[in-house]
Design an enzyme around this catalytic site. Structure first.
Site, PDB file in Angstrom:
ATOM      1  N   GLU A 172      29.046  39.817  38.659  1.00 22.34           N
ATOM      2  CA  GLU A 172      30.332  39.381  39.197  1.00 22.34           C
ATOM      3  C   GLU A 172      31.431  40.196  38.527  1.00 22.34           C
ATOM      4  O   GLU A 172      31.645  40.120  37.316  1.00 22.34           O
ATOM      5  CB  GLU A 172      30.508  37.882  38.939  1.00 22.34           C
ATOM      6  CG  GLU A 172      31.899  37.327  39.164  1.00 22.34           C
ATOM      7  CD  GLU A 172      32.498  37.733  40.494  1.00 22.34           C
ATOM      8  OE1 GLU A 172      33.649  38.198  40.485  1.00 22.34           O
ATOM      9  OE2 GLU A 172      31.828  37.619  41.527  1.00 22.34           O
ATOM     10  N   HIS A 173      32.147  40.987  39.332  1.00 23.33           N
ATOM     11  CA  HIS A 173      33.081  41.959  38.775  1.00 23.33           C
ATOM     12  C   HIS A 173      34.250  41.325  38.027  1.00 23.33           C
ATOM     13  O   HIS A 173      34.870  41.974  37.184  1.00 23.33           O
ATOM     14  CB  HIS A 173      33.609  42.870  39.888  1.00 23.33           C
ATOM     15  CG  HIS A 173      33.173  44.290  39.725  1.00 23.33           C
ATOM     16  ND1 HIS A 173      31.903  44.651  39.375  1.00 23.33           N
ATOM     17  CD2 HIS A 173      33.863  45.459  39.850  1.00 23.33           C
ATOM     18  CE1 HIS A 173      31.817  45.969  39.301  1.00 23.33           C
ATOM     19  NE2 HIS A 173      32.991  46.481  39.574  1.00 23.33           N
ATOM     20  N   SER A 174      34.573  40.094  38.343  1.00 26.52           N
ATOM     21  CA  SER A 174      35.646  39.448  37.589  1.00 26.52           C
ATOM     22  C   SER A 174      35.198  39.131  36.169  1.00 26.52           C
ATOM     23  O   SER A 174      36.022  38.910  35.281  1.00 26.52           O
ATOM     24  CB  SER A 174      36.107  38.160  38.287  1.00 26.52           C
ATOM     25  OG  SER A 174      35.085  37.173  38.290  1.00 26.52           O
TER      26      SER A 174
END
Length: 588
Positions: free
Chosen positions: A309-311
């Site tokens: 998850e890039h966040s």
């Protein structure tokens, strides 16, 4: 990880410096008239709203560990309403794993799970070795967010929740979702052995093969845009307390495991298939839950893929996956005779007609997006990084010139582009994405597209452009984050409903959302990654000593050129620039 607190906080650049850098970055991308208008807008901003917003940012920076990372996560990720299929990175191990039987496959995955759980413990307990660049410690804060991290869909802006002490993972197979314990509560919450994990995975596989009743692929909803998924999630909770319980199990899991059928294609097609999940057979076997901090995907024909998850974590940290021990699929009779005291539990759902409609919508959109998703990769084998040891040319600058020249040949213009720069020498540091096009780069590109310049002059221009690029990256890594600075000022203006003319300028939008993103992955493993841009191209590079692995993603409905077309131009341009360097370059 214990050295994190001694890292310095990222400074807030002076407003005048950032605005000067903004105008410098935009000059090669605008006409003289457009640039004059930008200068007027920038001067007006610096004397009016800019002063107020700069003071607000200085206060905000005092209250946070890293003002730029906080703004980046909120604006680029959590408030982004697009589907996570288009805003999250995927890392693929290109080497297929070797197993010849079903048992060997389950054993290999069991060993992987065992190693993953141990690695999660190491991160959670802050026992991961401190990463250094030279003598400078690097921020390790992103790793901890992978341990039980989950991105919850909410209207307008998502939230993050963390369950670092979770005792279970989520396993997805044949479109069904299972809660699988990885610790034994009857044994002092001791982590399960490889043998126990093997037995639990066997339960998953046998349960799915015996199940004959139809099931709704609820996980498809997570691929919708974030507002639609947020609404569907609330509907699931309203439909039944059973749904709420199933969601709770997923959202508090340690990480996710997906087991797919065979990809049935070459590696390039496989990357696309594992990105989307199995959408064949009316998407009934869809095995993804977008929003989990980390998911590992195994296909039955041996491909291994990581979704992060890039966040939570930047793609630049994909070397993290290399710390997972190598999988050994050797088998023993004892393993298959072992009986586990814990059991897996299939998560169930009670679906309303309204939710069924949302699932149907998700199926339709996934099929459209699948056709729209363009991926191409290949090995450029004429040279690699070793070639540059004998020439006074900055390697990364050389690659940037080649990509910009290739883009120019395709589109007859330059474009704003960014190259990731690590900011992890600062507390809570992530990345900066400086706009790398310069007047020197523009001059060089134009010299390569006309016949009036000599090769000697082009060589001189190449050196100047690559040195300018190197200086930009060096200043950026030192804390001059002018792109993040302007993003933060706009972020604060929006929070206070303050209308700023500069932030509504079309060229400012081009500055904030470039049409070309370039990122490099360094690993001893054969990795690829993809991170599609809605309005342009993502170019990924895996530089090696004697070759460069290049991978490109494009959304075809938003771009007039394909990934293959850009790849072809880049490869051709690399050869041309190599010839120029070897002909005119000075051996040192």
């Amino acid at each position: 990880m214990s050295r994190y607190k001694i890292l310095p906080k990222l400074p807030v650049p002076a407003l005048s410096d950032t605005l000067d850098r903004f105008l410098t970055a935009m000059k090669p991308l605008t006409t003289q008239t457009q640039h004059s208008q930008l200068i007027k807008s920038t001067n007006s901003f610096s004397k009016r709203e800019g002063v107020y917003l700069q003071n607000r940012l200085l206060t905000f920076a005092e209250e946070t560990d890293n003002w730029a990372s906080r703004v980046w996560v909120d604006t680029r990720y959590l408030s982004n309403r697009d589907s996570l299929l288009f805003t999250n990175g995927k890392t693929t191990l290109k080497t297929r794993l070797k197993w010849s039987t079903h048992k060997e496959m389950l054993l290999a995955i069991s060993q992987h799970l065992f190693s993953m759980v141990r690695l999660m413990e190491t991160i959670r307990d802050e026992r991961l070795p401190q990463e250094m660049i030279g003598r400078v410690p690097q921020s390790m804060s992103q790793y901890i967010r992978l341990v039980g991290g989950y991105r919850v869909p909410k209207p307008k802006i998502d939230t993050q929740v963390f369950s670092p002490h979770s005792k279970h993972i989520i396993v997805m197979y044949a479109g069904r979702i299972y809660r699988m314990p990885v610790y034994n509560p009857a044994d002092g919450n001791k982590s399960l052995s490889v043998e126990e994990m093997y037995q639990l995975l066997s339960q998953v596989m046998s349960s799915s093969s015996e199940e004959t009743q139809s099931h709704a692929p609820v996980s498809l909803l997570t691929a919708l845009d974030r507002d639609s998924w947020s609404s569907a999630r609330e509907q699931l909770i309203q439909d039944s307390s059973i749904n709420a319980s199933s969601l709770r199990e997923i959202e508090t899991s340690l990480f996710g495991l997906c087991i797919d059928e065979c990809t049935n294609g070459d590696d390039r097609d496989s990357v696309k298939r594992v990105t989307f999940g199995d959408i064949r057979l009316d998407c009934k076997n869809y095995n993804r839950w977008h929003g989990l901090g980390l998911q590992t995907i195994f296909t039955k024909d041996g491909l291994e893929v990581f979704f992060s998850e890039h966040s939570m974590i930047d793609g630049i940290l994909t070397g993290f996956y290399c710390t997972i021990p190598k999988i050994d699929s050797s088998t023993t009779d004892k393993l298959f005779q072992f009986k586990s005291a814990v059991k897996v539990k299939q998560l169930i759902w009670e679906i309303s007609p309204r939710t069924h409609k949302q699932i149907k919508l998700a199926k339709s959109k996934l099929n459209i997006w699948y056709k729209d998703y363009d991926y191409f990769d290949g090995d450029f084998t004429e040279f690699g990084r070793d070639l540059f040891k004998n020439y006074g040319v900055y390697y990364h600058g050389f690659i940037q010139l080649a990509i910009q020249l290739a883009y120019y040949k395709l589109y007859n213009q330059l474009t704003a582009s960014y190259q990731t720069v690590s900011m992890r020498s600062f507390r809570e540091g992530r990345l900066e994405h400086p706009i790398t096009v310069s007047e020197d780069m523009k001059t060089f590109v134009e010299s390569m597209t006309t016949s009036s310049q000599s090769d000697r002059e082009r060589w001189r221009l190449m050196l100047r452009a690559t040195n300018t690029y190197k200086l930009l990256l060096s200043e950026t890594s030192g804390g001059h984050v002018f792109v993040k600075h302007l993003q933060a000022l706009r972020y604060l203006a929006e929070k206070e409903n303050l209308s700023v003319d500069l932030f509504h300028n079309s060229h400012f939008e081009l500055f904030i959302e470039p049409k070309l993103a370039i990122s490099s992955i360094y690993s001893t493993l054969p990795l690829s990654a993809n991170y599609p841009l809605f309005n342009g191209h993502f170019v990924g590079l895996h530089p090696k000593s004697d070759s460069i692995y290049i991978f490109i993603t494009t959304i075809t409905s938003r771009s007039p050129k394909t990934s293959f077309q850009l790849y072809t131009e880049i490869v051709s341009t690399l050869s041309v620039l190599r010839d120029l360097m070897e002909t005119e370059g000075c051996i040192e």
